[in-house]
Design a protein around this motif. Sequence first.
Motif, mmCIF file in Angstrom:
data_model
loop_
_atom_site.group_PDB
_atom_site.id
_atom_site.type_symbol
_atom_site.label_atom_id
_atom_site.label_comp_id
_atom_site.label_asym_id
_atom_site.label_seq_id
_atom_site.Cartn_x
_atom_site.Cartn_y
_atom_site.Cartn_z
ATOM 1 N N PHE A 1 1.617 -2.970 1.701
ATOM 2 C CA PHE A 1 2.441 -2.765 0.514
ATOM 3 C C PHE A 1 3.893 -3.117 0.832
ATOM 4 C CE2 PHE A 1 -0.939 0.508 -0.270
ATOM 5 C CZ PHE A 1 -1.521 -0.165 -1.314
ATOM 6 N N TYR B 1 2.277 2.508 -2.348
ATOM 7 C CA TYR B 1 1.263 3.333 -1.704
ATOM 8 C C TYR B 1 1.030 4.607 -2.515
ATOM 9 C CZ TYR B 1 -1.175 6.225 1.659
ATOM 10 O OH TYR B 1 -2.092 7.046 2.259
ATOM 11 N N GLU C 1 -3.758 0.036 4.379
ATOM 12 C CA GLU C 1 -2.336 0.237 4.692
ATOM 13 C C GLU C 1 -2.181 1.162 5.903
ATOM 14 O OE1 GLU C 1 0.777 -0.803 3.578
ATOM 15 O OE2 GLU C 1 1.512 0.549 5.164
ATOM 16 N N MET D 1 4.929 -0.326 7.126
ATOM 17 C CA MET D 1 4.569 -0.925 5.840
ATOM 18 C C MET D 1 4.146 -2.354 6.090
ATOM 19 S SD MET D 1 5.149 0.815 3.182
ATOM 20 C CE MET D 1 6.275 0.670 1.966
ATOM 21 N N THR E 1 -0.879 4.065 -5.556
ATOM 22 C CA THR E 1 -2.293 3.865 -5.248
ATOM 23 C C THR E 1 -2.987 5.205 -5.012
ATOM 24 O OG1 THR E 1 -1.577 1.837 -4.172
ATOM 25 C CG2 THR E 1 -3.856 2.491 -3.842
ATOM 26 N N MET F 1 -5.619 2.010 0.422
ATOM 27 C CA MET F 1 -4.864 3.023 1.159
ATOM 28 C C MET F 1 -5.244 3.000 2.632
ATOM 29 S SD MET F 1 -5.426 5.689 -1.841
ATOM 30 C CE MET F 1 -5.839 7.147 -0.965
ATOM 31 N N SER G 1 2.995 6.392 3.909
ATOM 32 C CA SER G 1 2.401 5.134 4.348
ATOM 33 C C SER G 1 2.954 4.748 5.705
ATOM 34 C CB SER G 1 2.705 4.038 3.334
ATOM 35 O OG SER G 1 4.061 4.119 2.954
#
Lengths: 211, 628
Positions: free
Chosen positions: B146, B152, B137, B143, B155, B134, B531
């Motif tokens: 991912f 995301y 990212e 993005m 996760t 995470m 994300s």
Amino acid sequence: MANEEPQEKKKVEVDWSRRQFLIGTGALTVVGLGAMFLNEPVAAAVRSVFGQQPESGPITVLQGDYFYIPNYMTWRVGDQISMTIHNTSTTHFHEMQIGRGFNTMPTALQTIRTQFAEDFWKGVPVTITAAQGIDNFVTNEAKISSDVHPTPWLLTQPGNGGFSPTMKPGGQITLSFTVPNKPGIWHYACFVQGYMHWLAGMRGTINILPA
Amino acid sequence: MSTLELRPDISPVPQVVKSKRMPPVIRGILWSAIGFLVINTLISYVLDPRYGHPFITQVSITFGWFAAMVGWVLGVGAWEGAVLPAFGHHGTLYTAPGWKRFFEYSTEHKVIGLQYIGSSAGGFFIAGLAAMLMRLELMNNSMWLFNYPQQYLTTVGIHGTIMMFSVGTVALVGGLGNYLVPLMIGSNTSAFPRMSGISVLLVPFGIVTVALSPLLGYWSTGWRGYEPLASQDPSGILFYYLGVFALTLSSLLVSINLTATVIFKRAPGMTWGRLPMFAWGITTVSLLNIIWLPEIQLTFVMSLVNRLVPLPLFTATGSPLTYMELFWLFGHPEVYIVVVPALALWQEIIPVMTRKPLFARQWGVIGLIFVMMLSGFVWAHHMFTNMRNVEMMPFSFFTEMISIPTGFAYLVALGTLWRGRLKFNTVSLLVLMSMFNFLIGGMTGVFLADPIINLQAHDTFFVVGHFHYTIIGGMVFSWLAAMYYWLPKMSGRMYNERLGKIGAIWIFLAFNLTFSQFFLLGLHGMNRWVSVYPSYLQPMNFETSIFAFLLGLGFLFHLVHIWWAWRAGQKAEGNPWESKSVEWITASPPAEESFPVIPRIVSSTYTYDNDEPAVIIPSDGKRVATTS
Ligand code: HEM
Ligand SMILES: [Cu+2]
Ligand SMILES: [Cu+2]
């Protein structure tokens, strides 16, 4: 208070193999990680090793939240195909567009893909041989004919976007056609709910082989 | 089972049989696979076939999963250990030597405790890996790692779910509780050893289930499974419900077992007034678990059925609120389930390290009990954005009130430290750090209890910062302190003081540099569960992530250090901290039977103002076994 009860009658020490334990759990870990992170490369590798037979005749494409089964197909120009698209979701509408390139729409955070720019079905004669639970069916530039009574969901007038049958939860449609002479890689996808299904991964690929 | 024979279970020299057997874990996996295949096939092909004959349907995988769980538990050893004996079959329970005991069914509370700790640590690092993904990212505001936003969110969900249900709720209760509580009250077993042996097997099964949820599709609800979003989610959410079911069931069984243990298994003289604080803490959280876990299990079962049938349980107007109420009724007590044992650990460790009697012990107990009771009155502070103003008042009030009994626990620790000569080592350092972190977590919690601030900070990283300060800062730091403190007991070996201190300072700095920035990020407008975020937040996110990676490495450092100390550390003295608590009169590590003679407790175990022993081993005592 400390009333000790015998836990078991007999305790026998029997060893087990550390090697079996490590190999077994290790192998399963590898399989688990592979299934989680490497499914796409593995599928591609298997395809390239074993090749893929072109599909023809009756084929089925299942739609789920948010995926297709299968998400990869091989067709061959000139084959006769009768494709049943069945929406297995109990909650969501799903469509199936086939095309290449994208029409886009800018938003504050990112550019969103709204549909394919090039419609695979343009000029292709298609017959609807069965239909049930259809929300709407935009035919765009396909040459559509129908064995079932298609009103009121059939939208043949232009301006409704690309060729796309949209099924209600549980709905299904069967399309019969001859694969047109458009060899190469094509994509299929669902863009419903504000284009979110595509973002969520509802996509697939068709490899059309020349005749 | 009980007979009048003379203790047939005491056989100091176990019969050794040469023939080998399949490793229990492998047999468990095999039986689990068989169970799954049989039931899944039965349902998807015979009982409930679907269009196109998919092999796996939502219904088949749900029932198949239950079969797999049963197969796993029986295969690892519950078959011989619990099922056969229940039918009067005098089965033989095999044990393996050495470390292998930890990888098979056991009824010994110390083995089970360590199995729980090991499983929690496994969950911690799996979910920690998810946290690292995470943060990776979030280093960029687009993005880039991912492909789909759902990846995301999945996760985040896996991270939160595994952390809460297999670490936060489990490490200190199922883990340290199972290991320590019987030892601390002078008992050789827990109350229901067979049930306990089964319950621990559910933890790895639940963790693996949640971790593999993406195989069924991404899910987007996070650890709370909000409806009606969950009913709209891809099928991955099924493994959330099922995995959490296994994990909560495990915690429920632990709580029943440990509560009964504290009530019925105390050694002579271990009165309620002398019960160690950690045992009190475990008793209070066990009561919380026994009240609230069935409630949340029922909620999740409703959601599961809602989805499988499907039913319209949470979609009508107003029903989304029903789910939120049901979730947070459990959800808030859950945070005390996580933190109460940590408070109790401070109170257990600080008197030993300061050589002072525990300050205001009865207030500490009252604090724990009132926290437990009040925690059921505050749930709606998680839902201020969904309420009318007049409804907020009582919840805001009770939330701020709960800081009072929490404060008692805090003051007991502070009062004991006051003018004490604190032994400065890794353990006390980690306890002090935990107290500092928890103070920040608690104070930001008081802010969030105020609706005016809450409505601004809701759903931002301010909240994420707040609860990580309480959970990592309060609970994980205390867990580490406890691991170092009881390491000589569990392993008979000592950690390296210098490495321990370096590790403690390392994670303290990395933790504070990471999560204090979560507050700032939140105040600047960084939302949770996204994300992709506005670009002005990118530089701060980038640098926060770097500290987060350092924190992850710091935890790995402790793992390696403890692992090393366990196997190769210096041999420890019998009672290196000169504690008066009962567990230290056993051998280190304790034999399978911890107390050959049941001890007698003659005073509070916190009387560090005199040299009288608190525990004696009666010479006329009932001999439980011949010494070996
Ligand atoms: C290395 C340490 C950790 C880091 C860097 C970390 C990072 C994060 C981040 C960035 C989020 C929020 C993501 C988002 O909402 O977009 C999050 C959520 C969460 N974390 Fe952690 N975390 C860590 C350890 C822990 C631990 C130890 C626990 C509990 C035992 C925990 C429990 C949670 C929970 C419950 C959530 C909420 C999940 C949800 O919203 O559904 N975390 N974590
Ligand atoms: Cu769709
Ligand atoms: Cu709360």
